[in-house]
Design an enzyme around this catalytic site. Structure first.
Site, PDB file in Angstrom:
ATOM      1  N   HIS A 171      73.759  54.138  84.710  1.00 43.43           N
ATOM      2  CA  HIS A 171      74.807  54.987  85.283  1.00 43.43           C
ATOM      3  C   HIS A 171      75.749  55.549  84.217  1.00 43.43           C
ATOM      4  O   HIS A 171      76.941  55.243  84.229  1.00 43.43           O
ATOM      5  CB  HIS A 171      75.618  54.176  86.310  1.00 43.43           C
ATOM      6  CG  HIS A 171      74.793  53.543  87.379  1.00 43.43           C
ATOM      7  ND1 HIS A 171      75.134  52.365  88.015  1.00 43.43           N
ATOM      8  CD2 HIS A 171      73.619  53.941  87.949  1.00 43.43           C
ATOM      9  CE1 HIS A 171      74.223  52.061  88.919  1.00 43.43           C
ATOM     10  NE2 HIS A 171      73.273  52.992  88.887  1.00 43.43           N
TER      11      HIS A 171
HETATM   12  C1  FAD Z   1      66.065  53.975  87.289  1.00 39.40           C
HETATM   13  C2  FAD Z   1      67.375  54.483  87.837  1.00 39.40           C
HETATM   14  C3  FAD Z   1      67.787  54.055  89.088  1.00 39.40           C
HETATM   15  C4  FAD Z   1      69.006  54.536  89.612  1.00 39.40           C
HETATM   16  N1  FAD Z   1      69.360  54.139  90.872  1.00 39.40           N
HETATM   17  C5  FAD Z   1      70.489  54.659  91.436  1.00 39.40           C
HETATM   18  C6  FAD Z   1      70.818  54.338  92.778  1.00 39.40           C
HETATM   19  O1  FAD Z   1      70.111  53.606  93.449  1.00 39.40           O
HETATM   20  N2  FAD Z   1      71.958  54.881  93.293  1.00 39.40           N
HETATM   21  C7  FAD Z   1      72.781  55.695  92.559  1.00 39.40           C
HETATM   22  O2  FAD Z   1      73.827  56.082  93.058  1.00 39.40           O
HETATM   23  N3  FAD Z   1      72.468  56.019  91.294  1.00 39.40           N
HETATM   24  C8  FAD Z   1      71.331  55.558  90.724  1.00 39.40           C
HETATM   25  N4  FAD Z   1      70.969  55.942  89.457  1.00 39.40           N
HETATM   26  C9  FAD Z   1      71.843  56.907  88.747  1.00 39.40           C
HETATM   27  C10 FAD Z   1      71.819  58.322  89.331  1.00 39.40           C
HETATM   28  O3  FAD Z   1      70.517  58.744  89.646  1.00 39.40           O
HETATM   29  C11 FAD Z   1      72.476  59.248  88.290  1.00 39.40           C
HETATM   30  O4  FAD Z   1      73.792  58.759  88.075  1.00 39.40           O
HETATM   31  C12 FAD Z   1      72.562  60.709  88.725  1.00 39.40           C
HETATM   32  O5  FAD Z   1      71.295  61.241  89.029  1.00 39.40           O
HETATM   33  C13 FAD Z   1      73.213  61.530  87.601  1.00 39.40           C
HETATM   34  O6  FAD Z   1      73.375  62.843  88.058  1.00 39.40           O
HETATM   35  P1  FAD Z   1      73.656  64.040  87.035  1.00 39.40           P
HETATM   36  O7  FAD Z   1      73.752  65.272  87.824  1.00 39.40           O
HETATM   37  O8  FAD Z   1      74.797  63.625  86.172  1.00 39.40           O
HETATM   38  O9  FAD Z   1      72.392  64.081  86.056  1.00 39.40           O
HETATM   39  P2  FAD Z   1      70.842  64.089  86.343  1.00 39.40           P
HETATM   40  O10 FAD Z   1      70.547  63.709  87.759  1.00 39.40           O
HETATM   41  O11 FAD Z   1      70.223  63.245  85.272  1.00 39.40           O
HETATM   42  O12 FAD Z   1      70.418  65.621  86.151  1.00 39.40           O
HETATM   43  C14 FAD Z   1      70.555  66.287  84.923  1.00 39.40           C
HETATM   44  C15 FAD Z   1      69.450  67.327  84.811  1.00 39.40           C
HETATM   45  O13 FAD Z   1      69.826  68.270  83.801  1.00 39.40           O
HETATM   46  C16 FAD Z   1      68.685  68.613  83.055  1.00 39.40           C
HETATM   47  N5  FAD Z   1      69.128  69.102  81.739  1.00 39.40           N
HETATM   48  C17 FAD Z   1      69.639  68.383  80.705  1.00 39.40           C
HETATM   49  N6  FAD Z   1      69.942  69.191  79.671  1.00 39.40           N
HETATM   50  C18 FAD Z   1      69.623  70.463  80.061  1.00 39.40           C
HETATM   51  C19 FAD Z   1      69.707  71.731  79.426  1.00 39.40           C
HETATM   52  N7  FAD Z   1      70.217  71.879  78.189  1.00 39.40           N
HETATM   53  N8  FAD Z   1      69.256  72.825  80.101  1.00 39.40           N
HETATM   54  C20 FAD Z   1      68.753  72.716  81.376  1.00 39.40           C
HETATM   55  N9  FAD Z   1      68.665  71.522  82.006  1.00 39.40           N
HETATM   56  C21 FAD Z   1      69.094  70.403  81.374  1.00 39.40           C
HETATM   57  C22 FAD Z   1      67.887  67.329  82.994  1.00 39.40           C
HETATM   58  O14 FAD Z   1      66.517  67.582  82.696  1.00 39.40           O
HETATM   59  C23 FAD Z   1      68.108  66.742  84.384  1.00 39.40           C
HETATM   60  O15 FAD Z   1      67.093  67.134  85.277  1.00 39.40           O
HETATM   61  C24 FAD Z   1      69.806  55.444  88.873  1.00 39.40           C
HETATM   62  C25 FAD Z   1      69.379  55.850  87.606  1.00 39.40           C
HETATM   63  C26 FAD Z   1      68.192  55.382  87.088  1.00 39.40           C
HETATM   64  C27 FAD Z   1      67.755  55.818  85.710  1.00 39.40           C
END
Ligand code: FAD
Ligand code: SF4
Length: 480
Positions: free
Chosen positions: A411
């Protein structure tokens, strides 16, 4: 391409912002670095899916004491494609702190309800949770500790046990399954395989973005840019675009460090059957740690157990009798993200206070395993790998050090955190990058501080609030 809004990233923050903005009538372009992914990519087999669904095959790691694995999803749905589906609202004391210290308001019940309704969030049933959860529950209840079945976003889940490798049944209602289709239906355009290199700003105002694709460079002209590349990549993108000059940029990283303990029981547990993450124990939440039962296929145990050779073989032969439970610490330690030769480098050192919380948490979790009937407890601790017959003394007497611990961080949050004061935050209370117009952050990077619970609902709620702020509209009543 031209748009009203360009959204960077299609995970928890990006997909939600894109859907809400497109449904609000704006022309939206979503750029996602990774590939389009669907149910067919989720074979449930770790060896196939790790390289396909995770960034760098799931091998992103921090440097520091101890180094820890920081798995990140890459592709449509972002990390939600591979997450466990646990859904917690932001705890009220955290919201209160954000209001008082950061000036962040407006994460209302209506917003949380809207997100939860979209995702079909519901409590796991004991039958679906399986025997790993029942084992954790038995231990907690015998000790009189508070806990319960987790709420999740998995309509029609069959308890196949492989959430972290993508959901092969399509039950998991991740951002790529729910919100991206809604965005596309409302007219948004999605370009996958498009890595945004730079946000274009003229006279302090967003003009669009420049991305790299297999077909060559792509420029999207848009007066509003929503950055949602995740807590590791968002600060680097802002920095290479010359944005977010706040001293907070790339700092204040929290990872909610986690580890697991295993109990070996006389009766079969069969932890590869049932919902992997389905029961929690929050008895010690005010001491800074929680337990979440976390199960999975045998590969999981083989990768994580602190054994090799004959010892590992013996454990794997007893796989059906092993239960696993996770321990997560609300970290007071802070890390930072920087770029070295164009690659992210994450530095994170576990401080003394958090090490001591891990020690307390491991002792409590061991107590739970004994109470549940374990014969043997296996620990993620280099100098004490196992305990037998109810005797926790070797762990209790150990002067635990960070380097003893095997940790992971699921996270990452806070590297472009929100704060009304640019000296303390990269974005303001409305998630707009301080000192610019038209550039906003809607992902884990903007989350102001650690939550003590899994963060996807918080991130989605913040993205929902941002979208309605940009639309200049109230958040409407729930979608059914
Ligand atoms: C194994 C695992 C289990 C988890 N289980 C849970 C759970 O049960 N419940 C929960 O609440 N949370 C859980 N989490 C955490 C949760 O999924 C994340 O906190 C959340 O998805 C983060 O959201 P975000 O939008 O910050 O980033 P992300 O969901 O990671 O999305 C970011 C996206 O941006 C893209 N990106 C990056 N750089 C660029 C760029 N320069 N140009 C274009 N695209 C780009 C990436 O490829 C990615 O697809 C878990 C995480 C993991 C790894
Ligand atoms: S346990 Fe449920 S949500 Fe997880 S992968 Fe299996 S069917 Fe999908």
């Amino acid at each position: 391409m031209r748009a009203d809004v360009c959204v960077i990233g299609s995970g928890a923050g990006g997909a939600v912002a894109a859907a809400e903005l497109a449904e609000g009538g704006l022309r939206v372009v979503v750029l996602e670095e990774g590939p389009a992914r669907g149910v067919a990519d989720a074979t449930g087999r770790p060896r196939d899916t790790l390289p396909r669904l995770y960034r760098d095959g799931g091998q992103v790691a921090t440097i520091g004491r101890p180094p820890l694995m920081l798995p990140l999803g890459r592709g449509t749905g972002g990390t939600t494609f591979v997450n466990s589906g646990t859904c917690f609202r932001t705890p009220p004391p955290v919201l209160e702190r954000w209001r008082a210290e950061h000036g962040i308001d407006g994460l209302t019940d209506a917003i949380f309800e809207r997100v939860e309704t979209a995702l079909g969030v519901a409590e796991v049933t004991p039958e679906l949770a399986g025997r790993n959860a029942a084992t954790i529950r038995r231990g907690a209840e015998r000790l009189g500790w508070s806990g319960g079945y987790l709420r999740r976003n998995a309509r029609g889940c069959r308890g196949s046990g492989v959430c972290a490798f993508g959901c092969p049944t399509g039950a998991k209602q991740h951002a790529g399954e729910v919100y991206l289709p809604r965005a596309l239906e409302a007219g948004a355009e999605l370009v996958t395989g498009a890595r945004v290199e730079r946000i274009l700003v003229e006279d302090g105002r967003a003009r669009g973005v420049l991305a790299r694709t297999a077909a060559g460079p792509l420029e999207v002209r848009a007066p509003t840019v929503v950055v949602a590349a995740g807590a590791v990549h968002t600060p680097l993108l802002l920095a290479r675009s010359g944005l977010g000059r706040s001293p907070a940029l790339g700092r204040n990283l929290t990872v909610h460090p986690a580890t697991a303990v295993w109990g070996v029981f006389d009766d079969p547990v069969d932890m590869s059957r049932g919902v992997p993450q389905s029961y929690y124990v929050d008895e010690f939440a005010d001491r800074g740690f929680v337990f979440e039962g976390i199960a999975g296929p045998p590969d999981y145990l083989a990768l994580a157990a602190p054994f090799r050779g004959d010892e590992l073989r013996e454990l794997m032969l007893a796989h059906r009798h092993v239960a696993q439970c996770g321990l997560m610490v609300t970290d007071r330690s802070r890390g930072r993200v920087a770029s070295v030769l164009g690659r992210p480098v994450v530095r994170y050192d576990l401080g003394a206070a958090d090490t001591s919380t891990f020690h307390e948490g491991l002792l409590r979790l061991t107590e739970l395993m004994w109470a549940a009937g374990a014969r043997r407890v296996i620990l993620p601790v280099a100098r004490v790998t196992q305990l037998r017959d109810g005797d926790s003394a070797p762990l209790r007497e150990l002067a635990l050090e960070p380097r003893d611990l095997k940790l992971m961080g699921f996270h990452p949050l806070g590297t472009a955190r929100a704060h009304r004061d640019p000296a303390h935050g990269v974005v303001d209370a409305d998630l707009r990058v301080h000192g610019t117009r038209g550039v906003h952050v809607a992902d884990g990077a903007a989350v102001p501080g650690p939550l003590g619970v899994n963060p996807q609902i918080t991130i989605m709620a913040l993205a929902t609030r941002l979208a309605h702020h940009l639309l200049n509209k109230e958040v409407p009543a729930c979608r059914s």
